[in-house]
Enzyme design. Structure first.
Site, short mmCIF file in Angstrom:
data_model
loop_
_atom_site.label_atom_id
_atom_site.label_comp_id
_atom_site.label_asym_id
_atom_site.label_seq_id
_atom_site.Cartn_x
_atom_site.Cartn_y
_atom_site.Cartn_z
N GLU A 198 -3.11 -7.80 7.33
CA GLU A 198 -3.59 -7.47 8.68
C GLU A 198 -4.53 -8.52 9.26
O GLU A 198 -5.29 -8.24 10.19
CB GLU A 198 -4.22 -6.08 8.65
CG GLU A 198 -3.13 -5.06 8.34
CD GLU A 198 -3.57 -3.63 8.31
OE1 GLU A 198 -2.80 -2.77 8.75
OE2 GLU A 198 -4.68 -3.38 7.82
N GLU A 221 -7.88 6.08 15.30
CA GLU A 221 -7.53 4.66 15.37
C GLU A 221 -6.86 4.35 16.70
O GLU A 221 -5.98 5.08 17.14
CB GLU A 221 -6.53 4.27 14.26
CG GLU A 221 -7.06 4.30 12.86
CD GLU A 221 -5.99 3.87 11.85
OE1 GLU A 221 -5.02 3.19 12.25
OE2 GLU A 221 -6.11 4.26 10.68
N GLU A 275 -2.94 8.55 7.19
CA GLU A 275 -1.61 8.58 7.80
C GLU A 275 -0.53 9.04 6.83
O GLU A 275 0.37 8.28 6.46
CB GLU A 275 -1.24 7.21 8.37
CG GLU A 275 -2.13 6.81 9.53
CD GLU A 275 -1.63 5.57 10.26
OE1 GLU A 275 -0.85 4.80 9.69
OE2 GLU A 275 -2.04 5.37 11.41
N TRP A 335 1.92 -6.19 13.92
CA TRP A 335 3.17 -5.74 13.31
C TRP A 335 4.36 -5.65 14.26
O TRP A 335 5.43 -5.19 13.87
CB TRP A 335 2.96 -4.41 12.59
CG TRP A 335 2.09 -3.40 13.30
CD1 TRP A 335 0.76 -3.18 13.05
CD2 TRP A 335 2.44 -2.49 14.36
NE1 TRP A 335 0.26 -2.20 13.89
CE2 TRP A 335 1.27 -1.75 14.69
CE3 TRP A 335 3.62 -2.23 15.05
CZ2 TRP A 335 1.26 -0.77 15.68
CZ3 TRP A 335 3.61 -1.25 16.05
CH2 TRP A 335 2.43 -0.54 16.34
N HIS A 357 -4.30 -8.84 12.98
CA HIS A 357 -4.51 -7.60 13.76
C HIS A 357 -5.94 -7.68 14.31
O HIS A 357 -6.86 -8.01 13.58
CB HIS A 357 -4.36 -6.40 12.82
CG HIS A 357 -4.31 -5.08 13.51
ND1 HIS A 357 -5.38 -4.55 14.22
CD2 HIS A 357 -3.33 -4.16 13.58
CE1 HIS A 357 -5.03 -3.36 14.69
NE2 HIS A 357 -3.79 -3.10 14.32
N ARG A 371 0.83 -1.20 0.00
CA ARG A 371 0.00 0.00 0.00
C ARG A 371 0.87 1.26 0.00
O ARG A 371 2.07 1.19 0.21
CB ARG A 371 -0.96 0.03 1.19
CG ARG A 371 -0.29 0.21 2.54
CD ARG A 371 -1.33 0.42 3.63
NE ARG A 371 -0.72 0.41 4.95
CZ ARG A 371 -1.40 0.47 6.09
NH1 ARG A 371 -2.71 0.54 6.08
NH2 ARG A 371 -0.78 0.46 7.25
C1 GAL Z 1 -2.47 2.22 10.91
C2 GAL Z 1 -3.20 2.33 9.57
C3 GAL Z 1 -4.32 1.31 9.48
C4 GAL Z 1 -3.84 -0.04 9.94
C5 GAL Z 1 -3.29 0.07 11.33
C6 GAL Z 1 -2.81 -1.25 11.89
O1 GAL Z 1 -1.20 2.74 10.82
O2 GAL Z 1 -3.74 3.59 9.38
O3 GAL Z 1 -4.76 1.26 8.15
O4 GAL Z 1 -2.87 -0.51 9.06
O5 GAL Z 1 -2.20 0.94 11.33
O6 GAL Z 1 -2.26 -1.10 13.19
#
Ligand code: GAL
Length: 658
Positions: free
Chosen positions: A347, A299, A143, A307, A350, A104
């Site tokens: 993800e 978020e 971001e 990650w 996640h 991405r």
């Molecule tokens: C953020 C991002 C999200 C997702 C998230 C995962 O940095 O905006 O799209 O990837 O991390 O922790």
């Protein structure tokens, strides 16, 4: 009301799941979702061919269910066709390789073509959905700078030169400011100015600092290009883009006047005891960037991320506690990444508000509980907070520090976080301010390791209680040192100057006949009020011009030298004090600040924050704690508290004191 919900990516799911999602959102008290953040390939499957049916249907259904939408412009992740058709939109590494699709954010922020294609999509989207009743906010891109924040392609290089021309006017002025007589770097034509990469050895520090500033500006231009379209087509809808706390790449002070609302993404490690403090710092920064206005937490994670090397879950109650803590510090929205945990893709592991196991996971219960609790906090929304303490934090100074070759491997961000944590632990609410901010409302200002100091700051600090710490004021705005003693423009205010740096270097010990007789200093210690504190290896030789010595160094060659000084209410700390040292100094300084905040006697683990007439008691610890209250009603339980209130472990009480 307080918004609750998160990123919603229905592109990954079938219609049946979407129907279930909407029902579950209602069960969890979700009243807002962010849609289409990664929607470009669905919105524009081919160059210039737009398909809005999927999103129109979705927005209609969300609206019917009472769920508002923060609609993304979808430009954070271009579809493969964009890079294939327009390779100039792809970012290029310093070694000449282009980054490609399949992950991405593979766009070059300086690419004119990328900006044009993004603006075309945004125009179509704004016309289609700008008046849709579900849409309450625009979410531009995602971001900015997160993965790609620079490119070394020819267009970027040319833009860099133009940017420098606009900044310096003439090449002569650039040469002068950059000190290019050093190492024979003098430029005789603009075409010779290249990015600070692929060099035999050290770069010119100011060259790198300007490169970083240039990219912060390029990213801002991308944002503004989209914002201008949105403002023209639907002037009444507010516009935001999601920040990332103290993200080092982008100067959020410069960006923030262009956001109608500040929003933030933040992911502290749940297993770190400092995580709650870091979350508080991130929230304090967001509130400060908005000039005290409420912000949105765009978020946070429901539980684990995927990650880190090890991805620890949030402890039971931690998500709820931190969510309430966000509201305490000024958030009017508590949103998560993401609504439903993905089934495939990077993800997959996640967490989501709807976990893979669905309602079988206790994560879901906590999502529902938190939704119900946030609904009860509706009266808190809109209220502002006032801090009397500010910490100075500045991106250009960070870039200057990180671009410098020495004097140490810099990490000013750690120093800022440490002082914030110490103030947090002592119970103070803290704002962040830039050296350019209006500081007149603050009684106390802490200046941790502000490497670059420009004239004018001392005047703004005069008369306040000020704590300035090591690593401050070595340079001016062009990476040139302040001659005659560091601290430069702050020398008069503090009554001291730094004439030498006396750090220790990590060495082993030797036992030989000669080598074993050699003495070196291995620690820096600061003696304050009869106690010794560790100074993290950093000592500065302070020349006292007109100040009182409050603490001295201990150790070889530095024994007895001034470590902490004060001139009136202006304190200087020539070291990096440990946690206990910072606490001791703060208690001493702030305990005596005239008219300053009084140090409250707070039980271990308890964070107390007042937002308007509401007092949040947030217990981060493992044991129940008691706190005295005159009288108030707990918004969460409806119970009237009088005399004393008990807050359970990882639980909270929100008192309405009206
Ligand atoms: C953020 C991002 C999200 C997702 C998230 C995962 O940095 O905006 O799209 O990837 O991390 O922790």
């Amino acid at each position: 009301m307080i918004y609750y919900g998160g990123d919603y990516n229905p592109e990954q799911w079938d219609q049946q799941t979407v129907a279930e999602d909407i029902a579950l959102m209602q069960e969890a008290g979700v009243n807002l979702v962010s849609v289409a953040i990664f929607g470009w390939s669905r919105l524009e499957p081919k160059d210039g061919v737009y398909e809005f049916g999927f999103y129109r249907d979705l927005l209609d259904r969300l609206h019917a269910a009472g769920v508002d939408v923060d609609l993304a412009t979808g430009t954070a992740s271009p579809p493969p066709w964009l890079g294939e058709m327009y390779p100039e939109t792809l970012p290029v590494r310093a070694d000449g390789t282009a980054l490609t699709w399949g992950s991405r954010q593979q766009y070059n922020p300086a690419s004119t073509k990328f900006r044009e294609k993004a603006a075309e999509l945004v125009e179509e989207l704004a016309r289609e959905f700008g008046s849709h009743p579900a849409v309450v906010m625009w979410h531009v891109s995602n971001e900015y700078g997160c993965h790609v924040s620079e490119s070394f392609d020819p267009e970027s290089r040319e833009r860099f030169r133009l940017w420098l021309q606009a900044r310096y006017g003439t090449l002569e002025q650039l040469n002068e400011a950059w000190g290019t007589q050093f190492w024979s770097q003098r430029y005789t034509s603009w075409s010779q100015v290249e990015p600070p990469a692929n060099l035999p050895t050290f770069h010119n520090p100011i060259h790198l600092a300007r490169w970083r500033e240039f990219w912060s500006d390029q990213l801002l231009e991308c944002y503004l290009a989209e914002k201008r379209v949105l403002q023209r087509v639907c002037p009444d809808l507010p516009v935001t883009t999601n920040y990332m706390g103290f993200f080092p790449t982008v100067d959020y002070w410069k960006w923030s006047p262009h956001l109608d609302l500040i929003s933030n993404d933040f992911y502290p490690e749940p297993g770190d005891p400092r995580a709650g403090a870091q979350f508080a710092a991130s929230s304090d920064l967001m509130r400060s960037l908005g000039g005290g206005r409420p912000f949105w937490q765009m978020e946070q994670t429901p539980s684990t991320v995927q990650w880190r090397d090890r991805n620890s879950p949030k402890r039971p109650g931690q998500f709820r506690l931190w969510s309430l803590g966000l509201v305490a510090r000024g958030a009017d929205a508590v949103l998560q990444f993401q609504w439903r945990q993905s089934r495939s893709g990077a993800e997959t592991y996640h967490s989501g508000m709807v976990p893979h196991a669905g309602k079988l996971s206790p994560v879901w219960e906590e999502m529902v509980q938190t939704g119900a609790d946030l609904k009860k906090l509706a009266p808190v929304a809109g209220h502002r907070l006032r801090a009397s303490v500010a910490i100075l934090w500045d991106w250009p100074s960070l870039w200057a520090a990180e671009s410098a070759i020495g004097p140490i491997g810099w990490d000013p961000l750690t120093r800022v976080a440490q002082w914030h944590q110490s103030l947090y632990d002592l119970g103070f609410l803290v704002d962040f301010a830039s050296p350019d901010s209006d500081l007149s409302g603050y009684e106390v200002v802490v200046v941790p390791s502000l490497f670059q100091v420009l004239p004018g700051l001392a005047e703004k600090l005069a008369g306040k209680t000020v704590i300035v710490t090591a690593g401050t004021g070595y340079q001016n705005g062009e990476a040139q040192v302040h001659l005659g003693g560091y601290l430069g423009p702050l020398r008069d205010l503090l009554g001291v100057r730094v004439v030498d740096l006396l750090p220790v270097a990590p060495t082993g010990s030797a036992t030989g006949r000669i080598t074993g007789a050699v003495r070196t200093r291995t620690r820096v210690q600061v003696s304050l009020d009869g106690q010794s504190y560790d100074g993290d290896g950093w000592a500065e030789r302070i020349q006292v011009d007109q100040a009182e010595v409050v603490a001295t160094f201990e150790g070889l060659d530095v024994d007895g030298l001034p470590a902490i000084t004060r001139r009136g209410s202006a304190w200087y700390v020539g070291s990096f004090l440990d946690e206990a040292g910072r606490a001791a100094l703060l208690e001493r300084v702030l305990g005596s600040a005239p008219g300053g905040p009084q140090l409250a006697e707070l039980p271990a683990g308890l964070e107390v924050v007042s937002r308007g007439p509401f007092q949040f008691l947030l217990n981060h610890g493992e044991d129940p704690v008691q706190f005295p209250v005159s009288a108030g009603t707990d918004l969460l339980t409806g119970r009237v508290a009088r005399g004393q209130v008990t807050v359970g472990p990882r639980d909270a009480v929100v008192l309405d004191l009206r």
